[in-house]
Design a protein around this motif. Structure first.
Motif, mmCIF file in Angstrom:
data_model
loop_
_atom_site.group_PDB
_atom_site.id
_atom_site.type_symbol
_atom_site.label_atom_id
_atom_site.label_comp_id
_atom_site.label_asym_id
_atom_site.label_seq_id
_atom_site.Cartn_x
_atom_site.Cartn_y
_atom_site.Cartn_z
ATOM 1 N N ALA A 145 0.894 -1.225 0.048
ATOM 2 C CA ALA A 145 -0.032 -0.068 -0.050
ATOM 3 C C ALA A 145 0.921 1.494 0.222
ATOM 4 C CB ALA A 145 -0.923 -0.039 1.136
ATOM 5 N N LEU A 146 1.996 1.275 0.634
ATOM 6 C CA LEU A 146 2.861 2.393 0.711
ATOM 7 C C LEU A 146 3.552 2.686 -0.636
ATOM 8 C CD1 LEU A 146 4.651 1.993 4.280
ATOM 9 C CD2 LEU A 146 3.470 3.889 3.261
ATOM 10 N N GLY A 147 3.822 1.299 -1.158
ATOM 11 C CA GLY A 147 4.667 1.567 -2.421
ATOM 12 C C GLY A 147 3.747 2.165 -3.714
ATOM 13 N N VAL A 148 2.510 1.691 -3.554
ATOM 14 C CA VAL A 148 1.315 2.034 -4.481
ATOM 15 C C VAL A 148 1.128 3.772 -4.315
ATOM 16 C CG1 VAL A 148 -0.947 1.996 -5.356
ATOM 17 C CG2 VAL A 148 0.367 -0.262 -4.976
ATOM 18 N N THR A 149 0.918 4.001 -3.107
ATOM 19 C CA THR A 149 0.773 5.518 -2.573
ATOM 20 C C THR A 149 2.015 6.371 -3.060
ATOM 21 O OG1 THR A 149 -0.498 4.661 -0.930
ATOM 22 C CG2 THR A 149 0.121 6.926 -0.600
ATOM 23 N N ALA A 150 3.111 5.886 -2.823
ATOM 24 C CA ALA A 150 4.389 6.565 -3.245
ATOM 25 C C ALA A 150 4.163 6.620 -4.784
ATOM 26 C CB ALA A 150 5.512 6.079 -2.589
ATOM 27 N N LEU A 151 3.996 5.710 -5.355
ATOM 28 C CA LEU A 151 4.006 5.737 -7.009
ATOM 29 C C LEU A 151 3.171 6.753 -7.489
ATOM 30 C CD1 LEU A 151 4.727 4.922 -9.815
ATOM 31 C CD2 LEU A 151 3.131 3.099 -9.508
ATOM 32 N N LEU B 135 3.567 10.585 -9.392
ATOM 33 C CA LEU B 135 3.213 10.840 -10.710
ATOM 34 C C LEU B 135 2.133 12.265 -10.783
ATOM 35 C CD1 LEU B 135 1.863 7.415 -11.813
ATOM 36 C CD2 LEU B 135 3.684 8.618 -12.638
ATOM 37 N N ALA B 136 1.488 12.364 -9.423
ATOM 38 C CA ALA B 136 0.778 13.443 -9.259
ATOM 39 C C ALA B 136 1.898 14.624 -9.078
ATOM 40 C CB ALA B 136 -0.082 13.461 -7.840
ATOM 41 N N LEU B 137 2.722 14.771 -8.547
ATOM 42 C CA LEU B 137 3.615 15.584 -8.585
ATOM 43 C C LEU B 137 4.249 16.131 -9.683
ATOM 44 C CD1 LEU B 137 5.558 15.060 -4.856
ATOM 45 C CD2 LEU B 137 3.655 16.714 -5.489
ATOM 46 N N LEU B 138 4.717 15.165 -10.325
ATOM 47 C CA LEU B 138 5.344 15.518 -11.796
ATOM 48 C C LEU B 138 4.258 15.968 -12.783
ATOM 49 C CD1 LEU B 138 7.048 12.067 -12.367
ATOM 50 C CD2 LEU B 138 8.217 14.259 -11.860
ATOM 51 N N PRO C 164 4.611 21.091 -14.956
ATOM 52 C CA PRO C 164 4.428 22.120 -16.207
ATOM 53 C C PRO C 164 4.005 23.377 -15.911
ATOM 54 C CG PRO C 164 3.554 19.893 -16.707
ATOM 55 C CD PRO C 164 3.855 19.716 -15.307
ATOM 56 N N PRO C 165 2.763 23.800 -15.234
ATOM 57 C CA PRO C 165 2.389 25.039 -14.814
ATOM 58 C C PRO C 165 3.577 25.912 -14.227
ATOM 59 C CG PRO C 165 1.149 23.884 -13.516
ATOM 60 C CD PRO C 165 1.788 22.872 -14.590
ATOM 61 N N VAL C 166 4.280 25.144 -13.297
ATOM 62 C CA VAL C 166 5.227 25.825 -12.435
ATOM 63 C C VAL C 166 6.592 26.201 -13.344
ATOM 64 C CG1 VAL C 166 7.058 25.602 -10.642
ATOM 65 C CG2 VAL C 166 4.599 24.741 -10.313
ATOM 66 N N ILE C 167 6.784 25.425 -14.406
ATOM 67 C CA ILE C 167 7.907 25.726 -15.415
ATOM 68 C C ILE C 167 7.390 26.936 -16.058
ATOM 69 C CG2 ILE C 167 9.134 24.883 -17.318
ATOM 70 C CD1 ILE C 167 9.082 22.221 -16.219
ATOM 71 N N LEU D 18 -7.554 23.837 -13.866
ATOM 72 C CA LEU D 18 -8.991 23.322 -13.944
ATOM 73 C C LEU D 18 -8.823 21.863 -14.314
ATOM 74 C CD1 LEU D 18 -11.926 23.564 -13.616
ATOM 75 C CD2 LEU D 18 -11.944 24.566 -16.036
ATOM 76 N N ALA D 19 -7.936 21.572 -15.503
ATOM 77 C CA ALA D 19 -8.042 20.370 -16.235
ATOM 78 C C ALA D 19 -7.367 19.292 -14.991
ATOM 79 C CB ALA D 19 -7.063 20.306 -17.106
ATOM 80 N N TYR D 20 -6.405 19.824 -14.147
ATOM 81 C CA TYR D 20 -5.938 18.825 -13.373
ATOM 82 C C TYR D 20 -6.840 18.549 -12.167
ATOM 83 C CZ TYR D 20 -2.032 17.392 -10.114
ATOM 84 O OH TYR D 20 -1.318 16.641 -9.351
ATOM 85 N N LEU D 21 -7.522 19.373 -11.741
ATOM 86 C CA LEU D 21 -8.661 19.253 -10.868
ATOM 87 C C LEU D 21 -9.729 18.238 -11.158
ATOM 88 C CD1 LEU D 21 -9.759 19.815 -7.899
ATOM 89 C CD2 LEU D 21 -11.273 21.646 -9.020
ATOM 90 N N VAL D 22 -10.029 18.359 -12.483
ATOM 91 C CA VAL D 22 -11.073 17.427 -13.214
ATOM 92 C C VAL D 22 -10.493 16.113 -13.269
ATOM 93 C CG1 VAL D 22 -12.435 16.649 -15.096
ATOM 94 C CG2 VAL D 22 -12.493 19.190 -14.199
ATOM 95 N N ALA D 23 -9.285 15.929 -13.679
ATOM 96 C CA ALA D 23 -8.606 14.627 -13.838
ATOM 97 C C ALA D 23 -8.232 13.835 -12.349
ATOM 98 C CB ALA D 23 -7.347 14.843 -14.685
#
Length: 273
Positions: free
Chosen positions: A98-104, A108-111, A115-118, A154-159
């Motif tokens: 469960a920790l491994g899946v959560t970390a993965l 992915l969510a952070l990655l 783009p908007p930060v860049i 907005l797209a990030y929130l919906v996704a």
């Protein structure tokens, strides 16, 4: 068809009949670790290496304890024959996956949030100053960068909402089907045809939880600030945080039982000829 009303009725039955087993697990795995972490943040001296190190350790420990408690509650809610000791053993055995899946999923969510930060940085916007709340000599982002960031958010929130609905059965699958990364695909398969109903439940749940948490924190904070005065602001804030954590813990338990019963209902549907 899986009916959310039926799942809710079963959730209430589990809570009415097994609260005595669930409450100690929620106390040890959810409430106490969060209180310890928040107490450290409130009373420790920030800005030091030890503060950062201990803070990271407490954050990881709190997450691990939370996942363990959720898995144990799912075990209790999934099978009426499961007792508290068996639930704790099952949760401990499935904690690392469960920790491994959560970390993965977190990585992915952070990655996907990069783009908007860049784009903002390239437009000359000081992201670090904005994050710290400083507005001194801050260069505003360009119109194009601001527009892109708004649309992306907005797209990030919906996704995120859609993906969250498809992965709502992640913990029950990890626990009951002994899956690791494969639990992601399995949860998506099980929630097929239920996405919009799950999204509706998630939105309603989030609204009720946020309002309840805000009310508990605000009322408790006002009472203790009046009682302790200006010298007790830190303590009042900490105590109000405990009140909010208690409410959040109750809703987290409710969510764990609900997802367990939803998993049982969906599994029954898929097992039917």
């Amino acid at each position: 068809m899986v009916k959310m009303g039926t799942v809710w009725d079963r959730t209430v039955e589990v809570l009415n009949g097994r609260t005595g087993m669930i409450a100690p697990i929620a106390l040890v795995g959810m409430l106490l670790p969060s209180v310890v972490r928040d107490g450290f943040v409130a009373y420790a001296t920030p800005g030091t290496i030890s503060f950062a190190l201990v803070g990271v350790i407490l954050a990881i420990g709190t997450l691990a304890a939370l996942l363990w408690a959720q898995l144990a509650i799912v075990a209790i809610a999934t099978d009426p024959a499961t007792d508290a000791a068996s639930a704790r053993r099952q949760a401990g055995a499935r904690l690392l996956p469960a920790l491994g899946v959560t970390a993965l999923l977190t990585v992915l969510a952070l990655l996907l949030a990069v783009p908007p930060v860049i784009v903002l940085i390239q437009s000359g916007f000081d992201v670090s100053a904005a994050a710290s709340g400083s507005s001194v000599q801050m260069t505003p982002p360009s119109a194009g960068a601001a527009g892109f960031t708004g649309l992306y958010a907005l797209a990030y929130l919906v996704a995120a909402l859609w993906i969250g609905a498809r992965l709502v059965l992640l913990n029950p699958v990890i626990l009951n089907e002994r899956r690791g990364i494969g639990a992601i695909r399995r949860s998506v398969q099980l929630t097929r045809g239920l996405t919009w109903r799950i999204i509706g439940v998630l939105i309603l749940f989030a609204i009720v939880m946020l309002v309840s948490t805000w009310a508990a924190q605000s009322v408790t904070g006002v009472i203790f600030r009046l009682a302790l005065g200006a010298d007790g602001i830190v303590t009042a804030t900490f105590v109000s945080g405990i009140a909010a954590t208690i409410v959040t813990t109750a809703f987290t338990v409710l969510a764990a039982v609900f997802t367990a019963q939803l998993y049982v209902a969906v599994r029954e549907k898929h097992a039917a000829p």
